[in-house]
Design a protein around this motif. Sequence first.
Motif, PDB file in Angstrom:
ATOM      1  N   GLU A 180      25.185  -3.809 -51.299  1.00  0.00           N
ATOM      2  CA  GLU A 180      24.554  -4.930 -51.733  1.00  0.00           C
ATOM      3  C   GLU A 180      25.442  -5.576 -52.943  1.00  0.00           C
ATOM      4  O   GLU A 180      25.489  -6.778 -52.901  1.00  0.00           O
ATOM      5  CB  GLU A 180      23.252  -4.412 -52.392  1.00  0.00           C
ATOM      6  N   SER A 181      26.279  -4.622 -53.614  1.00  0.00           N
ATOM      7  CA  SER A 181      27.117  -5.451 -54.561  1.00  0.00           C
ATOM      8  C   SER A 181      28.405  -5.893 -54.015  1.00  0.00           C
ATOM      9  O   SER A 181      29.207  -6.556 -54.785  1.00  0.00           O
ATOM     10  CB  SER A 181      27.512  -4.323 -55.465  1.00  0.00           C
ATOM     11  N   GLN A 182      28.670  -5.900 -52.867  1.00  0.00           N
ATOM     12  CA  GLN A 182      29.940  -6.505 -52.011  1.00  0.00           C
ATOM     13  C   GLN A 182      29.255  -7.816 -51.390  1.00  0.00           C
ATOM     14  O   GLN A 182      28.622  -7.478 -50.487  1.00  0.00           O
ATOM     15  CB  GLN A 182      30.491  -5.496 -51.122  1.00  0.00           C
ATOM     16  N   ASP A 183      29.967  -8.780 -51.464  1.00  0.00           N
ATOM     17  CA  ASP A 183      29.495  -9.953 -51.101  1.00  0.00           C
ATOM     18  C   ASP A 183      30.431 -10.256 -49.644  1.00  0.00           C
ATOM     19  O   ASP A 183      30.927 -11.363 -49.643  1.00  0.00           O
ATOM     20  CB  ASP A 183      29.485 -11.057 -51.976  1.00  0.00           C
ATOM     21  N   LYS A 184      30.547  -9.278 -48.696  1.00  0.00           N
ATOM     22  CA  LYS A 184      31.520  -9.566 -47.735  1.00  0.00           C
ATOM     23  C   LYS A 184      31.084 -10.687 -46.923  1.00  0.00           C
ATOM     24  O   LYS A 184      32.075 -11.278 -46.354  1.00  0.00           O
ATOM     25  CB  LYS A 184      31.881  -8.187 -47.024  1.00  0.00           C
ATOM     26  N   PHE A 185      30.064 -10.806 -46.655  1.00  0.00           N
ATOM     27  CA  PHE A 185      29.643 -11.886 -45.682  1.00  0.00           C
ATOM     28  C   PHE A 185      29.813 -13.338 -46.483  1.00  0.00           C
ATOM     29  O   PHE A 185      29.678 -14.270 -45.392  1.00  0.00           O
ATOM     30  CB  PHE A 185      28.133 -11.660 -45.687  1.00  0.00           C
ATOM     31  N   LYS A 186      30.328 -13.403 -47.361  1.00  0.00           N
ATOM     32  CA  LYS A 186      30.733 -14.915 -47.788  1.00  0.00           C
ATOM     33  C   LYS A 186      31.948 -15.463 -46.994  1.00  0.00           C
ATOM     34  O   LYS A 186      32.266 -16.435 -47.106  1.00  0.00           O
ATOM     35  CB  LYS A 186      30.939 -14.914 -49.345  1.00  0.00           C
ATOM     36  N   ASP A 187      32.665 -14.337 -46.671  1.00  0.00           N
ATOM     37  CA  ASP A 187      34.095 -14.632 -45.758  1.00  0.00           C
ATOM     38  C   ASP A 187      33.755 -14.969 -44.307  1.00  0.00           C
ATOM     39  O   ASP A 187      33.518 -14.062 -43.537  1.00  0.00           O
ATOM     40  CB  ASP A 187      34.952 -13.519 -46.117  1.00  0.00           C
ATOM     41  N   ASP A 188      34.293 -16.269 -44.062  1.00  0.00           N
ATOM     42  CA  ASP A 188      34.125 -16.437 -42.721  1.00  0.00           C
ATOM     43  C   ASP A 188      34.712 -15.723 -41.754  1.00  0.00           C
ATOM     44  O   ASP A 188      34.334 -15.195 -40.638  1.00  0.00           O
ATOM     45  CB  ASP A 188      34.444 -18.078 -42.256  1.00  0.00           C
ATOM     46  N   ALA A 189      36.036 -15.034 -41.957  1.00  0.00           N
ATOM     47  CA  ALA A 189      36.951 -14.132 -41.300  1.00  0.00           C
ATOM     48  C   ALA A 189      36.291 -12.972 -40.985  1.00  0.00           C
ATOM     49  O   ALA A 189      36.183 -12.566 -39.995  1.00  0.00           O
ATOM     50  CB  ALA A 189      38.213 -14.039 -41.958  1.00  0.00           C
ATOM     51  N   TYR A 190      35.286 -12.473 -41.860  1.00  0.00           N
ATOM     52  CA  TYR A 190      34.544 -11.311 -41.623  1.00  0.00           C
ATOM     53  C   TYR A 190      33.374 -11.478 -40.722  1.00  0.00           C
ATOM     54  O   TYR A 190      33.267 -10.606 -39.780  1.00  0.00           O
ATOM     55  CB  TYR A 190      34.114 -10.708 -43.024  1.00  0.00           C
ATOM     56  N   LEU A 191      32.821 -12.530 -40.860  1.00  0.00           N
ATOM     57  CA  LEU A 191      31.684 -12.676 -40.009  1.00  0.00           C
ATOM     58  C   LEU A 191      32.168 -12.896 -38.548  1.00  0.00           C
ATOM     59  O   LEU A 191      31.625 -12.547 -37.724  1.00  0.00           O
ATOM     60  CB  LEU A 191      31.096 -14.077 -40.471  1.00  0.00           C
ATOM     61  N   ILE A 192      33.230 -13.682 -38.460  1.00  0.00           N
ATOM     62  CA  ILE A 192      33.995 -13.672 -37.115  1.00  0.00           C
ATOM     63  C   ILE A 192      34.351 -12.229 -36.506  1.00  0.00           C
ATOM     64  O   ILE A 192      34.400 -11.885 -35.261  1.00  0.00           O
ATOM     65  CB  ILE A 192      34.944 -14.690 -37.155  1.00  0.00           C
ATOM     66  N   GLU A 193      35.119 -11.589 -37.312  1.00  0.00           N
ATOM     67  CA  GLU A 193      35.372 -10.041 -36.868  1.00  0.00           C
ATOM     68  C   GLU A 193      34.171  -9.188 -36.421  1.00  0.00           C
ATOM     69  O   GLU A 193      34.275  -8.720 -35.237  1.00  0.00           O
ATOM     70  CB  GLU A 193      35.888  -9.435 -38.298  1.00  0.00           C
TER      71      GLU A 193
END
Length: 270
Positions: A180-193
Amino acid sequence: MSKRNSQSAKTAARERLRAERERQAKRAKIKRQVIVACSVVGVLAAAGGISYAVVQGNKPGHWEAAQDAKLVKPAHTSGKNGTTVVIGKSSAKKTLEMYEDPRCPVCAQFEQAVGPTVDKGIEDGTYKVQFIGATFIDDSTRGEGSKNALSAMGAALNVSTDAFLQYKAALYSAKYHPEESQDKFKDDAYLIEVANTVEALKNNKKFQTAVENGTYDKWALLMSEKFDDSGVTGTPTLEMDGKKLTGSDGKNTPMTPADFQAAINKALAA
């Protein structure tokens, strides 16, 4: 040494001393001018920096701007603003409402443990599922991953309902769901991965462009508003016929397949 020569030497020495003092005075004057000039430049630069910071600070953020953007509704939606997302066979008489936040760690636990059971009920025609997305974790952490992931889910929904369900499961998977403390979903590249693990979305340029361009950003914000207006205060929350489904403790969302099945059977029989 003659007196005349001695006097001449003294005069020459005094002249050299005077000339040296003048040179030193001139250098000091130039130094003062440089210091003053630098100070003025520094003040102007600082003022300019402050002005720039103020201007930048007053600029609307991306998500603030998205509120005024043109609404693009994903396919397979209905209702006002396209925020009604119902998946399942039309013959199913009852609808299970699912309230989830993409960054919610408990939602991830629920999806990993109970998600396949929920999907089987959809496939069997036991019930339809209405998905309501929340983004309150962004608000509490000053993040944007919930909104961004919800927008990407809209892009997946535009492809197909199956792509939406599979992508949702992938986002909540143990491999890809962040703390929850990591806002990784803010990165489009990660969502595409993550999307590249879903067959219908793998290397899907239309989907990727929608994610990168924020095509469904406004839709995500409106979906979040729908959650806010629902009166539901936490995620995951399951409801059927306006009543909350709970596990064996009678309070919390069922977090095991057995508890979920018992709760859904009770709701279907009501």
